[in-house]
Design a protein around this motif. Structure first.
Motif, PDB file in Angstrom:
ATOM      1  N   ASP A 110       0.823  -1.215   0.000  1.00 50.58           N
ATOM      2  CA  ASP A 110       0.000   0.000   0.000  1.00 50.58           C
ATOM      3  C   ASP A 110       0.856   1.264   0.000  1.00 50.58           C
ATOM      4  O   ASP A 110       0.521   2.252  -0.649  1.00 50.58           O
ATOM      5  CB  ASP A 110      -0.947   0.008   1.211  1.00 50.58           C
ATOM      6  N   ARG A 312     -11.451  -5.138  -3.032  1.00 50.46           N
ATOM      7  CA  ARG A 312     -10.433  -5.550  -2.059  1.00 50.46           C
ATOM      8  C   ARG A 312     -11.047  -5.714  -0.668  1.00 50.46           C
ATOM      9  O   ARG A 312     -10.760  -6.676   0.042  1.00 50.46           O
ATOM     10  CB  ARG A 312      -9.299  -4.501  -2.009  1.00 50.46           C
ATOM     11  N   ALA A 315     -13.362  -8.858  -0.473  1.00 48.85           N
ATOM     12  CA  ALA A 315     -12.598 -10.108  -0.396  1.00 48.85           C
ATOM     13  C   ALA A 315     -12.085 -10.335   1.023  1.00 48.85           C
ATOM     14  O   ALA A 315     -12.108 -11.462   1.537  1.00 48.85           O
ATOM     15  CB  ALA A 315     -11.433 -10.069  -1.386  1.00 48.85           C
ATOM     16  N   MET A 316     -11.654  -9.254   1.668  1.00 50.87           N
ATOM     17  CA  MET A 316     -11.172  -9.380   3.055  1.00 50.87           C
ATOM     18  C   MET A 316     -12.322  -9.722   3.996  1.00 50.87           C
ATOM     19  O   MET A 316     -12.198 -10.561   4.890  1.00 50.87           O
ATOM     20  CB  MET A 316     -10.512  -8.068   3.503  1.00 50.87           C
ATOM     21  N   HIS A 318     -15.027 -11.308   3.264  1.00 54.86           N
ATOM     22  CA  HIS A 318     -15.378 -12.705   2.999  1.00 54.86           C
ATOM     23  C   HIS A 318     -14.433 -13.636   3.757  1.00 54.86           C
ATOM     24  O   HIS A 318     -14.861 -14.577   4.424  1.00 54.86           O
ATOM     25  CB  HIS A 318     -15.286 -12.960   1.495  1.00 54.86           C
ATOM     26  N   MET A 319     -13.125 -13.321   3.670  1.00 52.77           N
ATOM     27  CA  MET A 319     -12.120 -14.134   4.352  1.00 52.77           C
ATOM     28  C   MET A 319     -12.368 -14.115   5.861  1.00 52.77           C
ATOM     29  O   MET A 319     -12.368 -15.154   6.512  1.00 52.77           O
ATOM     30  CB  MET A 319     -10.729 -13.598   4.019  1.00 52.77           C
ATOM     31  N   GLU A 320     -12.627 -12.930   6.412  1.00 47.59           N
ATOM     32  CA  GLU A 320     -12.816 -12.813   7.862  1.00 47.59           C
ATOM     33  C   GLU A 320     -14.069 -13.544   8.324  1.00 47.59           C
ATOM     34  O   GLU A 320     -14.077 -14.198   9.366  1.00 47.59           O
ATOM     35  CB  GLU A 320     -12.873 -11.326   8.267  1.00 47.59           C
TER      36      GLU A 320
END
Lengths: 328, 94
Positions: A110, A312, A315-316, A318-320
């Protein structure tokens, strides 16, 4: 090259006696061609310079996708379109290899992207020129990727392990890029008079900016000596530029088109081509942000970053969510 | 808030039946996406037949500062190599 005028923070090269014991040991390893790995001790200036150089190189790969991406939807055939997509996808891959190499030096992705978007970090001047016709796609592959290869092959031997390994991967893939460009130029030059004129026009516009890619002349390149001592710059700007001219002129002869340089001629005494003066003011203007497409290129990158933010984040999220479900 | 995707190390088994080899790293939100991204970033030219992804933070490495105590002891044990034992020319298949 893909990295131009990289600041080393050095005003002059220090002698061995002036170095601290750590620095001396570090320089001895480099002189013995032992690769430096991310967790090894290194001078802060080496680390900072490499972050600048590798990130600039990575940004160039990513911004470099824009001028070529411009022609994907207008490629003259399905075959050319598929090839161009593969080439542009390779550039994305090269950017990713390089970002990861830079990240081993303790900077986050980043931060790297942020520095590009704020203008703090540069990318190669060459990508600030427009791609006006299909022939420009040929000229870019042939000249710009040709110049990139010239610079990147010596960098495969550079002192920093992750950078050297990234360069080896990149070089394996890059000659496809140059050949596809030359193939486009060959097809145009064997075509109608109009097509051949298109090829000549593209060469006229890309030749000088390609020579500028190698950076300012050695005499005014203040950081080269330090970079050379650290083995993160293997050959000088002028040496690389001369090699590029020497290898490219016969290729243009084969195509039956000519460099836009009245002073270009073979010098048997030097065993090299002589060429005319380069307009350095143009390079400095483009690097400063005043090239034909600087604003457009940066805008496109910032828009892509901002428009992709929700992807972005999703997606995070979803992962969490899944990680939490698994833990429960 | 910085919410960067985690970093993954990528290992690829080439087609020649060799062990998985480290090829580089990439960012991805989860393991499944890491495998998909690794396919696009590291196997565009049939470089592999199998991909492993490991979160970078899960890798435990030897310390570069302790290189000598770690690896030095092996260097004095040259008898571990077959070339340490000279064989007479007339002795075959050994």
């Amino acid at each position: 090259m893909y990295a131009q005028m990289v600041d080393t923070g050095a005003k002059r090269l220090r002698s061995l006696e002036e170095l601290s014991p750590d620095e001396r040991e570090f320089q001895a390893r480099i002189d013995a061609d032992i690769k430096i790995e991310p967790k090894d001790w290194m001078p802060e200036a080496y680390r900072k310079t490499l972050i600048r150089q590798i990130s600039q190189h990575a940004h160039s790969e990513i911004v470099g996708m824009l001028p070529e991406g411009n022609w994907i939807t207008r490629a003259p055939s399905l075959k050319r379109k598929a090839i161009l997509m593969a080439k542009v996808q390779d550039e994305a891959g090269h950017g990713l290899y390089l970002y990861c190499a830079a990240e081993t030096l303790g900077v986050s992705r980043d931060e790297l992207v942020g520095d590009l978007h704020s203008g703090k970090s540069k990318y190669s001047s060459i990508f600030n020129y427009p791609t006006l016709t299909w022939a420009d796609i040929g000229a870019i592959g042939w000249l710009v990727d040709g110049a990139a290869i010239m610079n990147q092959i010596p960098l495969c031997r550079c002192s920093f392990g992750p950078y050297s390994r990234a360069m080896i991967r990149v070089c394996k893939e890059e000659s496809f890029h140059q050949r596809q460009g030359f193939d486009i130029m060959m097809t145009l030059c064997r075509g109608t008079a109009t097509q051949k004129a298109m090829a000549q026009d593209a060469l006229n516009r890309w030749w000088w900016p390609s020579l500028m890619m190698f950076g300012p002349p050695d005499a005014s390149s203040v950081h080269s000596a330090q970079s050379a001592q650290w083995k993160i710059k293997m050959l000088s700007n002028d040496e690389l530029r001369q090699r590029f001219v020497d290898q490219t002129v016969p290729q243009a002869d084969y195509l039956g088109i000519a460099m836009p340089d009245a002073e270009l001629k073979w010098n048997a005494e030097r065993d090299h081509y002589d060429f005319g003066p380069i307009d350095w003011d143009e390079l400095y203007q483009v690097v400063k942000g005043n090239g034909p497409c600087n604003r457009e290129r940066l805008r496109a990158r910032v828009d892509a970053w901002e428009d992709g933010a929700w992807v972005r984040e999703a997606a995070m999220a979803h992962m969490e969510k899944h990680a939490a479900r698994k833990a429960a | 808030m910085s919410h960067e995707w985690p970093l993954w190390e990528i290992f690829i088994r080439s087609q020649h039946g060799l062990a998985h080899k480290h090829v580089g790293s990439l960012h991805a939100p989860d393991a499944e996406m890491a495998v998909k991204n690794a396919r696009d970033v590291y196997t565009r030219r049939n470089e592999g037949v199998s991909i492993w992804v490991v979160k970078s933070e899960d890798i435990v490495a030897s310390s570069p500062g302790k290189k000598e105590p770690m690896f030095e002891p092996a260097s004095s044990k040259v008898y571990r190599h077959p070339t340490f034992f000279p064989m007479p020319d007339e002795v075959k298949h050994i």
